[in-house]
Design a protein around this motif. Sequence first.
Motif, PDB file in Angstrom:
ATOM      1  N   GLY A  13      12.624   6.716   4.532  1.00  0.00           N
ATOM      2  CA  GLY A  13      13.846   7.362   5.006  1.00  0.00           C
ATOM      3  C   GLY A  13      14.794   7.727   3.890  1.00  0.00           C
ATOM      4  O   GLY A  13      14.389   8.047   2.771  1.00  0.00           O
ATOM      5  N   GLU A  14      16.082   7.620   4.199  1.00  0.00           N
ATOM      6  CA  GLU A  14      17.090   8.042   3.230  1.00  0.00           C
ATOM      7  C   GLU A  14      17.189   7.107   2.035  1.00  0.00           C
ATOM      8  O   GLU A  14      17.791   7.459   1.023  1.00  0.00           O
ATOM      9  CB  GLU A  14      18.458   8.182   3.903  1.00  0.00           C
ATOM     10  CG  GLU A  14      19.105   6.887   4.292  1.00  0.00           C
ATOM     11  CD  GLU A  14      20.469   7.075   4.927  1.00  0.00           C
ATOM     12  OE1 GLU A  14      21.220   6.101   4.960  1.00  0.00           O
ATOM     13  OE2 GLU A  14      20.780   8.173   5.391  1.00  0.00           O
ATOM     14  N   ALA A  15      16.584   5.933   2.111  1.00  0.00           N
ATOM     15  CA  ALA A  15      16.592   5.005   0.979  1.00  0.00           C
ATOM     16  C   ALA A  15      15.638   5.456  -0.113  1.00  0.00           C
ATOM     17  O   ALA A  15      15.771   5.067  -1.267  1.00  0.00           O
ATOM     18  CB  ALA A  15      16.222   3.598   1.445  1.00  0.00           C
ATOM     19  N   GLY A  16      14.652   6.278   0.245  1.00  0.00           N
ATOM     20  CA  GLY A  16      13.657   6.690  -0.738  1.00  0.00           C
ATOM     21  C   GLY A  16      12.838   5.498  -1.188  1.00  0.00           C
ATOM     22  O   GLY A  16      12.918   4.411  -0.627  1.00  0.00           O
ATOM     23  N   ILE A  17      12.031   5.715  -2.210  1.00  0.00           N
ATOM     24  CA  ILE A  17      11.214   4.618  -2.744  1.00  0.00           C
ATOM     25  C   ILE A  17      11.079   4.794  -4.253  1.00  0.00           C
ATOM     26  O   ILE A  17      10.946   5.919  -4.752  1.00  0.00           O
ATOM     27  CB  ILE A  17       9.826   4.560  -2.054  1.00  0.00           C
ATOM     28  CG1 ILE A  17       9.061   3.303  -2.475  1.00  0.00           C
ATOM     29  CG2 ILE A  17       9.030   5.825  -2.303  1.00  0.00           C
ATOM     30  CD1 ILE A  17       7.852   3.012  -1.617  1.00  0.00           C
ATOM     31  N   ALA A  18      11.128   3.682  -4.959  1.00  0.00           N
ATOM     32  CA  ALA A  18      10.947   3.711  -6.413  1.00  0.00           C
ATOM     33  C   ALA A  18       9.483   4.033  -6.712  1.00  0.00           C
ATOM     34  O   ALA A  18       8.581   3.639  -5.975  1.00  0.00           O
ATOM     35  CB  ALA A  18      11.331   2.372  -7.024  1.00  0.00           C
ATOM     36  N   LEU A  19       9.255   4.759  -7.804  1.00  0.00           N
ATOM     37  CA  LEU A  19       7.906   5.160  -8.189  1.00  0.00           C
ATOM     38  C   LEU A  19       6.992   3.949  -8.311  1.00  0.00           C
ATOM     39  O   LEU A  19       5.870   3.955  -7.810  1.00  0.00           O
ATOM     40  CB  LEU A  19       7.937   5.951  -9.499  1.00  0.00           C
ATOM     41  CG  LEU A  19       6.585   6.417 -10.032  1.00  0.00           C
ATOM     42  CD1 LEU A  19       5.926   7.382  -9.042  1.00  0.00           C
ATOM     43  CD2 LEU A  19       6.750   7.076 -11.393  1.00  0.00           C
ATOM     44  N   GLY A  20       7.479   2.881  -8.932  1.00  0.00           N
ATOM     45  CA  GLY A  20       6.670   1.674  -9.092  1.00  0.00           C
ATOM     46  C   GLY A  20       6.303   1.042  -7.754  1.00  0.00           C
ATOM     47  O   GLY A  20       5.179   0.570  -7.568  1.00  0.00           O
ATOM     48  N   ASP A  21       7.244   1.032  -6.822  1.00  0.00           N
ATOM     49  CA  ASP A  21       6.975   0.463  -5.494  1.00  0.00           C
ATOM     50  C   ASP A  21       5.963   1.313  -4.735  1.00  0.00           C
ATOM     51  O   ASP A  21       5.092   0.789  -4.033  1.00  0.00           O
ATOM     52  CB  ASP A  21       8.264   0.340  -4.684  1.00  0.00           C
ATOM     53  CG  ASP A  21       9.218  -0.686  -5.270  1.00  0.00           C
ATOM     54  OD1 ASP A  21       8.767  -1.563  -6.031  1.00  0.00           O
ATOM     55  OD2 ASP A  21      10.423  -0.602  -4.964  1.00  0.00           O
ATOM     56  N   LEU A  22       6.073   2.625  -4.882  1.00  0.00           N
ATOM     57  CA  LEU A  22       5.112   3.516  -4.237  1.00  0.00           C
ATOM     58  C   LEU A  22       3.712   3.283  -4.808  1.00  0.00           C
ATOM     59  O   LEU A  22       2.743   3.186  -4.060  1.00  0.00           O
ATOM     60  CB  LEU A  22       5.524   4.982  -4.415  1.00  0.00           C
ATOM     61  CG  LEU A  22       4.565   6.020  -3.826  1.00  0.00           C
ATOM     62  CD1 LEU A  22       4.464   5.877  -2.314  1.00  0.00           C
ATOM     63  CD2 LEU A  22       5.013   7.426  -4.200  1.00  0.00           C
ATOM     64  N   ALA A  23       3.638   3.164  -6.122  1.00  0.00           N
ATOM     65  CA  ALA A  23       2.349   2.924  -6.772  1.00  0.00           C
ATOM     66  C   ALA A  23       1.728   1.616  -6.282  1.00  0.00           C
ATOM     67  O   ALA A  23       0.538   1.563  -5.966  1.00  0.00           O
ATOM     68  CB  ALA A  23       2.522   2.901  -8.293  1.00  0.00           C
ATOM     69  N   THR A  24       2.539   0.567  -6.198  1.00  0.00           N
ATOM     70  CA  THR A  24       2.051  -0.730  -5.716  1.00  0.00           C
ATOM     71  C   THR A  24       1.566  -0.616  -4.271  1.00  0.00           C
ATOM     72  O   THR A  24       0.503  -1.133  -3.921  1.00  0.00           O
ATOM     73  CB  THR A  24       3.163  -1.788  -5.816  1.00  0.00           C
ATOM     74  OG1 THR A  24       3.573  -1.898  -7.183  1.00  0.00           O
ATOM     75  CG2 THR A  24       2.697  -3.131  -5.311  1.00  0.00           C
ATOM     76  N   THR A  25       2.333   0.076  -3.443  1.00  0.00           N
ATOM     77  CA  THR A  25       1.965   0.248  -2.039  1.00  0.00           C
ATOM     78  C   THR A  25       0.644   0.983  -1.899  1.00  0.00           C
ATOM     79  O   THR A  25      -0.194   0.634  -1.054  1.00  0.00           O
ATOM     80  CB  THR A  25       3.072   1.024  -1.284  1.00  0.00           C
ATOM     81  OG1 THR A  25       4.299   0.296  -1.387  1.00  0.00           O
ATOM     82  CG2 THR A  25       2.725   1.219   0.174  1.00  0.00           C
ATOM     83  N   LEU A  26       0.447   1.989  -2.739  1.00  0.00           N
ATOM     84  CA  LEU A  26      -0.767   2.789  -2.675  1.00  0.00           C
ATOM     85  C   LEU A  26      -1.934   2.154  -3.432  1.00  0.00           C
ATOM     86  O   LEU A  26      -3.072   2.609  -3.313  1.00  0.00           O
ATOM     87  CB  LEU A  26      -0.508   4.189  -3.222  1.00  0.00           C
ATOM     88  CG  LEU A  26       0.540   5.019  -2.459  1.00  0.00           C
ATOM     89  CD1 LEU A  26       0.808   6.329  -3.195  1.00  0.00           C
ATOM     90  CD2 LEU A  26       0.086   5.276  -1.032  1.00  0.00           C
ATOM     91  N   GLY A  27      -1.638   1.140  -4.246  1.00  0.00           N
ATOM     92  CA  GLY A  27      -2.686   0.474  -5.015  1.00  0.00           C
ATOM     93  C   GLY A  27      -3.175   1.298  -6.188  1.00  0.00           C
ATOM     94  O   GLY A  27      -4.355   1.219  -6.554  1.00  0.00           O
ATOM     95  N   ILE A  28      -2.291   2.099  -6.786  1.00  0.00           N
ATOM     96  CA  ILE A  28      -2.644   2.923  -7.938  1.00  0.00           C
ATOM     97  C   ILE A  28      -1.603   2.719  -9.034  1.00  0.00           C
ATOM     98  O   ILE A  28      -0.569   2.095  -8.811  1.00  0.00           O
ATOM     99  CB  ILE A  28      -2.749   4.427  -7.553  1.00  0.00           C
ATOM    100  CG1 ILE A  28      -1.418   4.945  -6.986  1.00  0.00           C
ATOM    101  CG2 ILE A  28      -3.873   4.650  -6.550  1.00  0.00           C
ATOM    102  CD1 ILE A  28      -1.401   6.425  -6.637  1.00  0.00           C
ATOM    103  N   SER A  29      -1.856   3.277 -10.206  1.00  0.00           N
ATOM    104  CA  SER A  29      -0.909   3.151 -11.308  1.00  0.00           C
ATOM    105  C   SER A  29       0.290   4.071 -11.070  1.00  0.00           C
ATOM    106  O   SER A  29       0.224   5.016 -10.279  1.00  0.00           O
ATOM    107  CB  SER A  29      -1.579   3.523 -12.629  1.00  0.00           C
ATOM    108  OG  SER A  29      -1.854   4.920 -12.664  1.00  0.00           O
TER     109      SER A  29
END
Length: 194
Positions: A13-29
């Motif tokens: 949502g409006e909070a967005g997501i940090a690049l590092g958190d997105l990477a961790t969630t997706l299991g990629i660098s």
Amino acid sequence: MLSAIEAVLYTAGEAGIALGDLATTLGISSAAARQQLDVYAAALAGGDRGLTLRWSDDRVYLVTKPALADTVRRYFAGPPTQGLSQAALEVLAIIAYQQPITRVEIDDVRGVQSAGALTTLASRQLVKEAGRKDAPGRPILYATTPFFLDYFGLTSLSALPPIDSVSAPSDIDLFDQTTEPDWAQGENHDATTN
């Protein structure tokens, strides 16, 4: 991968997501996540889509395209009679009974992000900012408005039904056969007396 990115960004949502958190969630660098975000941004820009990506520092947001601002503004300016979604009603009930309350506290009660529902409720003048909580980050407190009372035909917040007087559907055991309903007892009584 692009559908997973879209799902996470939508949920953030409006909070967005940090690049590092997105990477961790997706299991990629982080580098791979940035590359996938570039592919996703190009797909959004190339098609007849209403969304785009916006970056702020290392956070990424899924937002509506600026060219559609007037259309979105007209939507939010619509009358409250358009009805409220289930999510908006849940958020409104939480605010009504626990005000003043922060968005994070609402999210904790619901278990999901409530930013979109809050935006809708604020645009329809059913909730308002009611100051800031004396806590780290000084989060915004939300409360209902006088229009909320009028919209639901209430004279005051004390006219809301008590929470403990309402049975939640999950509290009702549909398979409890220890007692018969009143109508069944009446029929049995009539049958034995006749």
